[in-house]
Design a protein around this motif. Structure first.
Motif, short mmCIF file in Angstrom:
data_model
loop_
_atom_site.label_atom_id
_atom_site.label_comp_id
_atom_site.label_asym_id
_atom_site.label_seq_id
_atom_site.Cartn_x
_atom_site.Cartn_y
_atom_site.Cartn_z
N VAL A 57 0.66 -1.31 0.22
CA VAL A 57 0.43 -0.07 -0.14
C VAL A 57 0.87 1.54 0.38
O VAL A 57 0.30 1.98 0.02
N ALA A 58 1.99 0.86 0.14
CA ALA A 58 3.46 1.97 0.30
C ALA A 58 4.10 2.82 -1.21
O ALA A 58 4.51 3.64 -1.68
N LEU A 59 3.47 1.51 -2.45
CA LEU A 59 4.08 1.79 -3.48
C LEU A 59 3.45 3.24 -4.33
O LEU A 59 4.80 3.47 -4.55
N PRO A 60 2.93 4.05 -3.91
CA PRO A 60 1.89 5.35 -4.72
C PRO A 60 3.17 6.08 -3.86
O PRO A 60 4.10 7.26 -4.31
N ILE A 71 10.64 -2.91 -6.23
CA ILE A 71 10.95 -2.87 -4.41
C ILE A 71 10.58 -4.23 -3.60
O ILE A 71 10.88 -4.46 -3.15
N ILE A 72 8.86 -4.78 -4.43
CA ILE A 72 9.18 -6.23 -4.13
C ILE A 72 9.27 -7.31 -4.15
O ILE A 72 9.02 -8.59 -3.83
N SER A 73 9.32 -7.55 -6.20
CA SER A 73 10.27 -8.30 -6.41
C SER A 73 11.80 -8.63 -5.43
O SER A 73 12.33 -9.77 -5.87
N ILE A 74 12.46 -7.52 -5.56
CA ILE A 74 14.14 -8.25 -4.61
C ILE A 74 13.55 -8.81 -3.43
O ILE A 74 14.77 -9.80 -2.91
#
Length: 489
Positions: A17-20, A36-39
């Motif tokens: 939910v912090a991506l924006p 940011i998620i994949s790593i």
């Protein structure tokens, strides 16, 4: 073990939910946001296979504490990151630490409890695995709405430090009696293979399954797996991941059920926040509140599932969970732009109960045939393969959801319609705007329905497999705690 494990699984969802906020802070495009998620998942998938070997060499406690320490260091880097590079480095450290620590926490439980009590132990500990990811969006949404996204990482520091302290002081250490030989070929092919499959999965989500880069990395992963599997089965006496465990029917069927649940349950979890926030226009906190009953339902069901597991075995418990999951997934496929909040909360609660009945029961069933000294390698095997399955399930379901989306989603018009009054979802904004928005909303909901129907199919397969597990109405070797059986004699 609980504080550290909670943080590891919380960070799987807290940043969603912090991506924006990341996009606004660092000026990122979709590719940067995805990394940011994949790593994090990539680093966990690469380091997890090594956890069993390192536990045999350093000891379970030392390896677990080292993993938690790396996770805390990563949280510091991510929380103070001045740019994308440092943020990704922090996320990588978090993933490495989580990959080392998370399998060993389960191995410690296997050593600490006798077979008659493992169902309850895994049930209570399993609350962490469910509550943490389910509360991640709520915690992250609260920080984001307050303009303090960095605290989504910085809050890990005191809790992680507490986990390091408690683990180093109170966990019993254990290591192999003889230092195992390092399986260099197995480590190379497993690390490169898992890394390539995970990276290929992340590319598939953004570039598509037919993109040359995606195909290349999947080919590298497949080639490594083709070398790794026969090597681990026949050519080494000290395998990095003991694939021979799959010779046990109980281990093979239970771990396979766990993989099916990853697709049917966790693989689809990313779709629900998309529906709530992007289509319905709910805030991060409001979305987190609707997702919270998943944790509450699991919290109520998991201890009960553990007690039932100890008394009657996994068959009834897991089959009941998959039956609920079939019902829940089908109902989720019927969501539309006007589905009531009460029904969404009810669906979340049912989904949580299904998770509570299946997640740890399948894991405990698989581990019931594993000797305590083999626990670190077995948990590393289950955890590593689940990460790979989960990483591939997310872009697969995303592809199913986006197939035949003929109208580009007009987000600029959505934001313009929202103005300064707040955020509107696509399916809210379309009511007062254009036919293009109407079509985009309708097709997005159809894509969501297709993805949930696919997870319903996986759940049906899981239900069919679950009826072949051991336990009631057949025989189960541990029908009641040993202490009770002794007392009745």
């Amino acid at each position: 073990m609980i504080p550290g494990s909670f943080l590891i699984y919380l960070d799987m969802t807290v940043v969603n939910v912090a991506l924006p906020a990341f996009r606004e802070q660092f000026g990122l495009d979709l590719g940067g946001l995805q990394w940011i998620i994949s790593i994090y998942v990539l680093a966990m998938g690469v380091s997890t296979p090594l956890s069993g070997f390192l536990a045999d060499v350093w000891g379970v406690r030392t390896t677990l504490v080292a993993g938690l320490g790396a996770f805390v260091i990563g949280s510091v880097l991510a929380g103070l990151a001045p740019g994308l590079g440092v943020l990704l480095a922090g996320r990588a450290f978090q993933g490495i630490g989580g990959g080392l620590a998370s399998p060993l926490a389960s191995a410690q439980l296997l050593r600490a409890f006798p077979p008659s009590e493992r169902g309850v132990a895994f049930g209570v500990f399993g609350l962490v695995l469910i509550v943490a990811p389910a509360t991640g969006p709520l915690v992250g949404g609260w920080f984001v709405d307050a303009g303090q996204w960095r605290w989504a990482f910085l809050i890990n520091i005191p809790v992680g430090a507490l986990g390091v302290y408690l683990s180093s002081r109170h966990l019993v250490d254990a290591r192999a009696k003889r230092r195992p030989a390092f399986d260099a070929l197995g480590a190379l092919t497993c690390t490169v293979g898992c890394g390539a499959l995970l990276y290929g999965s992340s590319l598939a989500g953004s570039l598509g399954w037919g993109d040359p880069a995606t195909v290349l990395f999947f080919a590298i992963g497949a080639a490594c797996v083709a070398v790794f599997v026969p090597h681990e089965l026949w050519n080494t006496k000290a395998p990095l991941l003991d694939l021979r465990l799959y010779r046990s029917g109980t281990f093979a069927s239970s771990s396979s059920l766990g993989h099916i649940s990853v697709v049917a349950l966790f693989g689809a979890e990313f779709l629900y926040p998309i529906y709530l926030q992007m289509l319905r226009g709910l805030s991060g906190v409001a979305s987190g509140a609707i997702l919270l009953p998943i944790a509450l339902g699991a919290g109520l069901a998991m201890p009960l599932a553990g007690k039932l597991y100890d008394r009657v075995g996994p068959r009834f418990v897991v089959a009941l969970g998959y039956a609920l999951l079939v019902f829940n997934s089908w109902q989720m496929s019927q969501l539309d732009a006007a589905t009531s909040t009460r029904w969404l909360v009810a669906l979340s609660a049912v989904r949580g109960v299904a998770i509570g009945l299946t997640a740890q029961s399948t894991f405990a069933s698989a581990m019931s045939v594993v000797a305590p000294e083999a626990a670190p390698r077995a948990t590393a095997l289950i955890t590593c393969t689940r990460y790979v399955v989960q990483a591939m399930a997310v872009p697969l379901l995303a592809t199913v959801a986006s197939t035949r989306l003929s109208h580009p989603i007009p987000w600029a018009h959505v934001h313009a319609a929202a103005g300064d009054t707040g955020v509107l979802g696509l399916c809210d904004a379309m009511r007062a705007t254009t036919a293009t928005m109407d079509a985009a909303c309708t097709e997005s909901l159809r894509g969501l329905s297709r993805a949930y129907r696919a997870t319903c199919g996986f759940a049906i397969v899981g239900l069919a497999v679950a009826v072949f597990l051991p336990g009631w109405p057949g025989e189960w070797p541990v029908l009641q705690p040993i202490s009770r059986r002794v007392a009745r004699r």
